[in-house]
Design an enzyme around this catalytic site. Sequence first.
Site: not given
Length: 387
Positions: A72-73, A152, A200-201, A238, A324
């Site tokens: 995703g990033t 999220n 994202s998987g 690859t 934190c």
Amino acid sequence: MRRIVYLDNAATTKLSKHAKNAMLPYLEDSYGNPSSVYSFAGDAKNAVEDSRKKIANAVGARPEEIFFTSGGTESDNWAIVSAAELKKEKGKHIITSAIEHPAVMSTLEHLEKKGYEVTYLNVDGYGRISLDGLRKAIRDDTILITIMTANNEIGTIMPVPEIGTVAKENNILFHTDAVQAVGHVRVDVNEMNADMVSFSGHKFGAAKGVGALYVKRGLRLPPLIYGGGQERGRRSGTENVAGIVSMGAALEDITARLPLTNVMRLRDRLIDGVLKNIPRTRLTGDPVNRLPGIASFVFEAVEGESMLLMLDQYGICASSGSACSSGSLDPSHVLLAIGLAHEEAHGSLRFSLSEDNTDGDIDLVIEKLPGIIEKLRRMSPLWNEGK
Ligand SMILES: *Cc1c(COP(=O)(O)O)cnc(C)c1O
């Protein structure tokens, strides 16, 4: 082994059995490089293309509109940086929301340093942008709107098809980070009116380190990564064959089971149980238009990190948007954006469910959490019993 009650599926999910079985041959015998010409490598190449079809199918895209990435990033970075590059002659103004994931936020901060201007749209108490606000933010030099499909931290689902329509009417590219939505709710890239969509998987049962970007046909998005010309020259390197196979298998599998009615039922049981049994507690995010698996709260006068440590003693894995956890002392930008004060935002807790969770998991949280909160409040200088 100690019982683990895993309620942090928005951070990452367990590799699904289906995905694992599908990927195993590519970790063992079918190790060829998809770019090689001999027939032994053909198996890997076919597996990659087969996965591309499955993913395209699941989201209403054409296979040639799906590009594999490392997650995703990378998809967010690629979409935003390359769209900005592509349209820089037209302008340098980008519109986003105040509650995007760091993969989007940090990319935009990077562009700001390079002379781009970003408008961060405010959200309401539920985390929704206003379409009116979006229309008003559009300028002649606006080149890109990037707004997430679902948040999220608080689970709010944005009015994405409507945002896409506004973008289209104004001839502005629209990217949406759909990482929390794909594999959780029905996603159709055409209904979204999106030019680019990030996936994202590992957020839906595939392996970590693999994702995809949907790029609408006709959009000549320049590459972010240069090299050997894989992915039709748009994303070299690859291929992560096993990961890609796991992603196609996981998404095909879970898409067939949408909507996730049992996950929603467990989520609602958890929300009801927490709100009923713990005073001075609020649900965060949109109570109706929310992700099936996210139950997120703020508890008055408790600190997120302490709750996590005490839950951990019972094997319960959850997450907090407070200090934190991210190595910073600032509370989550998402919680501040929905109007929480700093002290309130520090008391946040997110449970994120998957199909693996059971009623027993929810029972355990409802049984243990009230005592944990009570104990922490008794020790808190912020807690005022009689209020
Ligand atoms: C997890 C997440 C990302 C990042 O995806 P990775 O595959 O972990 O890089 C981006 N956006 C949202 C909304 C996420 O939840």
